[in-house]
Structure formats: C-alpha cells, structure tokens
Design an enzyme around this catalytic site. Sequence first.
Site, PDB file in Angstrom:
ATOM      1  N   ASN A  35      33.992  45.982  35.243  1.00 27.04           N
ATOM      2  CA  ASN A  35      35.107  45.748  36.169  1.00 27.04           C
ATOM      3  C   ASN A  35      34.534  45.552  37.563  1.00 27.04           C
ATOM      4  O   ASN A  35      33.722  46.365  38.019  1.00 27.04           O
ATOM      5  CB  ASN A  35      36.067  46.938  36.201  1.00 27.04           C
ATOM      6  CG  ASN A  35      36.856  47.092  34.911  1.00 27.04           C
ATOM      7  OD1 ASN A  35      36.721  46.292  33.995  1.00 27.04           O
ATOM      8  ND2 ASN A  35      37.669  48.140  34.846  1.00 27.04           N
ATOM      9  N   GLU A  53      36.292  52.797  32.969  1.00 28.41           N
ATOM     10  CA  GLU A  53      35.931  53.371  34.267  1.00 28.41           C
ATOM     11  C   GLU A  53      35.863  54.901  34.319  1.00 28.41           C
ATOM     12  O   GLU A  53      36.638  55.536  35.045  1.00 28.41           O
ATOM     13  CB  GLU A  53      36.903  52.897  35.355  1.00 28.41           C
ATOM     14  CG  GLU A  53      36.858  51.423  35.605  1.00 28.41           C
ATOM     15  CD  GLU A  53      37.595  51.022  36.893  1.00 28.41           C
ATOM     16  OE1 GLU A  53      38.042  51.903  37.640  1.00 28.41           O
ATOM     17  OE2 GLU A  53      37.710  49.817  37.138  1.00 28.41           O
ATOM     18  N   TYR A  64      35.775  44.348  41.569  1.00 28.77           N
ATOM     19  CA  TYR A  64      36.847  43.913  42.467  1.00 28.77           C
ATOM     20  C   TYR A  64      36.362  43.569  43.860  1.00 28.77           C
ATOM     21  O   TYR A  64      36.873  42.678  44.508  1.00 28.77           O
ATOM     22  CB  TYR A  64      37.906  45.021  42.603  1.00 28.77           C
ATOM     23  CG  TYR A  64      38.778  45.182  41.377  1.00 28.77           C
ATOM     24  CD1 TYR A  64      39.982  44.498  41.283  1.00 28.77           C
ATOM     25  CD2 TYR A  64      38.401  46.007  40.333  1.00 28.77           C
ATOM     26  CE1 TYR A  64      40.799  44.645  40.176  1.00 28.77           C
ATOM     27  CE2 TYR A  64      39.209  46.158  39.213  1.00 28.77           C
ATOM     28  CZ  TYR A  64      40.405  45.469  39.137  1.00 28.77           C
ATOM     29  OH  TYR A  64      41.214  45.602  38.040  1.00 28.77           O
ATOM     30  N   ARG A  75      43.101  41.949  26.595  1.00 29.08           N
ATOM     31  CA  ARG A  75      42.566  43.305  26.653  1.00 29.08           C
ATOM     32  C   ARG A  75      43.703  44.277  26.959  1.00 29.08           C
ATOM     33  O   ARG A  75      44.300  44.201  28.025  1.00 29.08           O
ATOM     34  CB  ARG A  75      41.467  43.410  27.725  1.00 29.08           C
ATOM     35  CG  ARG A  75      40.956  44.815  27.868  1.00 29.08           C
ATOM     36  CD  ARG A  75      39.902  44.985  28.960  1.00 29.08           C
ATOM     37  NE  ARG A  75      39.572  46.392  29.059  1.00 29.08           N
ATOM     38  CZ  ARG A  75      39.546  47.106  30.180  1.00 29.08           C
ATOM     39  NH1 ARG A  75      39.768  46.534  31.358  1.00 29.08           N
ATOM     40  NH2 ARG A  75      39.278  48.377  30.154  1.00 29.08           N
ATOM     41  N   HIS A 108      42.169  54.538  28.457  1.00 28.30           N
ATOM     42  CA  HIS A 108      42.388  54.054  29.823  1.00 28.30           C
ATOM     43  C   HIS A 108      43.241  55.110  30.547  1.00 28.30           C
ATOM     44  O   HIS A 108      44.355  54.837  30.988  1.00 28.30           O
ATOM     45  CB  HIS A 108      43.050  52.676  29.808  1.00 28.30           C
ATOM     46  CG  HIS A 108      42.897  51.891  31.083  1.00 28.30           C
ATOM     47  ND1 HIS A 108      42.426  50.586  31.119  1.00 28.30           N
ATOM     48  CD2 HIS A 108      43.155  52.208  32.378  1.00 28.30           C
ATOM     49  CE1 HIS A 108      42.408  50.145  32.380  1.00 28.30           C
ATOM     50  NE2 HIS A 108      42.856  51.104  33.159  1.00 28.30           N
ATOM     51  N   GLU A 143      37.574  43.305  33.971  1.00 25.32           N
ATOM     52  CA  GLU A 143      38.607  43.245  35.024  1.00 25.32           C
ATOM     53  C   GLU A 143      38.043  42.605  36.277  1.00 25.32           C
ATOM     54  O   GLU A 143      36.907  42.874  36.664  1.00 25.32           O
ATOM     55  CB  GLU A 143      39.106  44.653  35.430  1.00 25.32           C
ATOM     56  CG  GLU A 143      39.969  45.341  34.405  1.00 25.32           C
ATOM     57  CD  GLU A 143      40.430  46.731  34.851  1.00 25.32           C
ATOM     58  OE1 GLU A 143      40.600  46.948  36.081  1.00 25.32           O
ATOM     59  OE2 GLU A 143      40.613  47.582  33.980  1.00 25.32           O
TER      60      GLU A 143
HETATM   61  C1  BGC Z   1      41.674  50.062  36.732  1.00 20.85           C
HETATM   62  C2  BGC Z   1      43.068  49.512  36.562  1.00 20.85           C
HETATM   63  C3  BGC Z   1      43.712  49.338  37.916  1.00 20.85           C
HETATM   64  C4  BGC Z   1      42.858  48.396  38.737  1.00 20.85           C
HETATM   65  C5  BGC Z   1      43.404  48.062  40.095  1.00 20.85           C
HETATM   66  C6  BGC Z   1      40.898  49.434  37.848  1.00 20.85           C
HETATM   67  O1  BGC Z   1      40.091  50.397  38.430  1.00 20.85           O
HETATM   68  O2  BGC Z   1      40.975  49.975  35.524  1.00 20.85           O
HETATM   69  O3  BGC Z   1      43.796  50.358  35.735  1.00 20.85           O
HETATM   70  O4  BGC Z   1      45.009  48.909  37.810  1.00 20.85           O
HETATM   71  O5  BGC Z   1      41.601  48.975  38.929  1.00 20.85           O
HETATM   72  O6  BGC Z   1      43.418  49.156  40.950  1.00 20.85           O
END
Ligand code: BGC
Length: 478
Positions: free
Chosen positions: A309, A168, A311, A78, A123, A378
């Site tokens: 995405n 995002e 995290y 990607r 992006h 992500e």
């Molecule tokens: C973004 C990335 C970024 C990652 C880590 C995501 O929100 O798409 O560009 O590097 O977070 O912070």
Amino acid sequence: DSKLCFHSSFAFGVATASFQIEGAWNVSGKGESIWDRYTHEHPERVFDHKNADVADGSYYKVKEDVQLLSQLGVNFYRFSISWPRILPDGLSNNVNEDGIRYYKELIEELRKNKITPVATMYHWDLPQSLQELGGWTNPIIADYFVDYARVLLDNFGDTVKVWLTFNEPLTFCENGYGGDDAPGGRSSGFEDYMCGHNVLRAHGMVYRMFDQKYRKITKGVMGITNVFPWIEPATTSREDQKAADAARQFMFGWYANPIFSQQGDYPQVMRKAVDANSKRQGFPRSRLPYFTAEEVEMIRGSFDFMGLNHYTTYLAAPGSGKISTKPSYQDDINAIITQKDEWPKSNSTWLRVVPWGFRRCLNWIKNAYNNPKILITENGVSFEAGLHDTKRVNYIDAYLRALHAAIYKDGCHVLGYTYWSLMDNFEWMRGYSERFGLYQVDYESQNLTRTPRLSAKYFSNVAKTGCLPDDYTDYTYN
Ligand code: BGC
C-alpha cells in the site's frame, strides 16, 4: 508514439474492506468487532462522530457492487473478510453459515463477471471476544488466526486464488496498541511491539499451513500487505539520509524484513535502537521481542508476492536523540527522526501528492529484498467528494506514470495495481469525511446510491486498454 502502456499480463483492480463497506453489523449471526465496539463507545473520537453500522450497505448489495466493478472493467477485486461475520466469537467451533454464504455469493458473482477475487483475511475488524483476551498482544491469537484461516481456506480455497493474510500491521498495531487512535489495548510501550510480533508469527504460521496443505488443491498464492510511505531525506546531508534510512526500517522494515530479507528477523537498526532504549529506560529485557530460531525460519520467505500500500511521501531529518520516560514505538522513532512536512497542503491531513516517491519506494524494495513480485494493493487519494474530480484523476495518472517508469525503466517486478477505493466508505477515525471512491456514495439517499466520478471513467479506460491516455498533462495539485 508516446503512449504509455502496461504489459497485457499487468492487472488492474480496486479495493475495499469489510468494516468500511458492509454495514449489517449485527445481523445474520455476525459477532461484534472491535471497531463496532469502539465506534459505539467513543463516537466523539471519530471525526464526524459516525459509525459503520450501515456504511455502504454492501452486505445487501452483492449484485449491484459487482456491476460497478464490471462497468469499470477491472481484472480483480480486493475485498476483506470479516472475522466476526465468519466466527462470531472468534473461535472456529462456531461457524456462522450466513457469513460463509455471503462471501460465497460475492465470490460467485465476481467469477460470473470474470473478475478475480483477491481476499484479505484481516483488515482490522477483530472479534471483540478476542480483544478481551488481549487481542494481538496475546501470543495465542496466532493459533486462533490459524483456525480462522483454515475455515476460510476450507470454504473459499477452491475459488479464491489470491490471498493476503494481513492489511497494514504497522497501522493497526501502532494505532491500536501504541495509541488510542483505533481500538486495541493498553499502550505501555510493550504492546505495539507485541502486536507486531504476534502478527508476524500468525502470518508465518498461516503461510506454512497454506503452503503445505492447501497449495496443491487451490493452486493459489499468498502474501501480506504492508504500507510504505516513501521517506525522503529533508536535505542531502548525511544526517538526514541516515535518519530517512532508519525511518524506512522502522516503518516498513519492521514488518518486511522478517519476511522478505535473506537475514530474516527485525532490521538491525531497529533491534539496536529499541534494545538500547529499553536498557536506558531500566528494562532488563528489550521491549522489542526476539524470535526463536524456528520462528525466524518459519517467517523468512513466507510469501509468494508482496502486497504494497502506498499513498504518500514524508521528509525526514534527525530526531531529538532523546527518549522519554513513557516508552513506545512512537517514542523510539521520534528519537531517530523528525518528520518534516513541506509538501503542498491538500485537504487531507496526511496525504501529499508526490508521485516520484512511489517510484523510489519501489526501487528501494527492489534493492533491499531482491526484487520480489509486488502487487500494489492500495493507492489512492481523498481530496474530492464531488463528481468532477480532476485532482483524483491527476493523482492516479501521475502515480501510474511513476509506476510505469519503475517497471519498464527500472525493472521493478510489479504484477498489478489496485486503486483504493471502489467507492466512498467509512474512513476509520475520519468517518465519512474523507472520500477515496471512484464511485461517490450518497449517504443521504435511501439506497446509498453509487455514482461514478470522472475518475471512474478515467480508471476504467486505463483498466480496459492497459494504457494511460496521452491527453492528461495537468499535474498541478496546489
Ligand atoms: C487502509 C484503508 C484506508 C486507507 C485510506 C489504508 O491505510 O488500508 O483501510 O481506508 O488507508 O486511509
């Protein structure tokens, strides 16, 4: 046997973004992006005062980078396309052929190595010239985005089969037009919602164009990537649950509901809150714009799959209930929730390791939006810069286990998983201080040497076998 394996059709990949890796910011006809301008004008706002003029030099390293991917054994890559590299002043009457050539070369090299290209159209690196017209707050941007998308589909549509319109919107609209944590416009309490509104319109327009004019020829699919940190109620109290629910709608539903829900349009809790807040602030019309009936129709269902995405996870409790005199999206959300942060600290300011939050997030989407096909676009962690990155390995392993449960125990429809990132890169406002890479990049070295971390070996084993090794049992992060 206790070994956890994914179905053979499940795909593994890694991601990057143009501005974060390419460098070559002003060569071969590339125009200036808002991030070029911002990092040059305000180095002090970037944590380490650095910029991405050189970054990972990926513009000059197509073959080398594809070799890294090939060694990982991933099914797809990607990457994102830089709008000002293709259209230096943002407009489609001036196409930069060198830019087209660069991405063609990348796509060709990927295909030679049997790696499926997954391309993100936007992006965050908007042409500076379009920012000067108001950027994402000017409704005409949607038309310019359609023109740009047409150039991409005309040039790459025969070879790229998986497209994402945006990465995002929550992040770039909120950071760029709600605060000054990213390049963008004024923040008067209107711009963040205007940005979101125009992004959703632009997405819908491009999806309809793709569906009607390109799908037959390209046989491709198109989606949009949104970010969804899981929001868990701080306690089991009704108030906390209500706050968490509203927060999910404000953070994820804002962009997901108009596209993925049956109803279309913004989530009701958001509509109500912003309408009411606007009134109390003395505005005769809501700061959250309204879609026309045609726009609702156009945007609703404008996807073949959902890009996600994910995290981290936050805890939520009720907010102050008060609105300030300075209106904004952030102010609207603060009235409803207080974000609590009780997870073990890591050396990231924002990233906490909560794998079960990933599973809940996927289940929430399944229930809210009728179990859409999801591509995890992500997931990753930035704790370690060194090569022996056991914490990163543990993070990936734990999140993949949570994902496995979401798919095979809960029935969530997930097509693939993308690790962010292939290699260390320019981490926006945090400069090079946070490292997400499976490959370490040595920024001191002349040729920006890439070296595989332990996590690269781990991930490559997973990608090649489709299974999680059973000898990783260390899930402690403190
Ligand atoms: C973004 C990335 C970024 C990652 C880590 C995501 O929100 O798409 O560009 O590097 O977070 O912070």
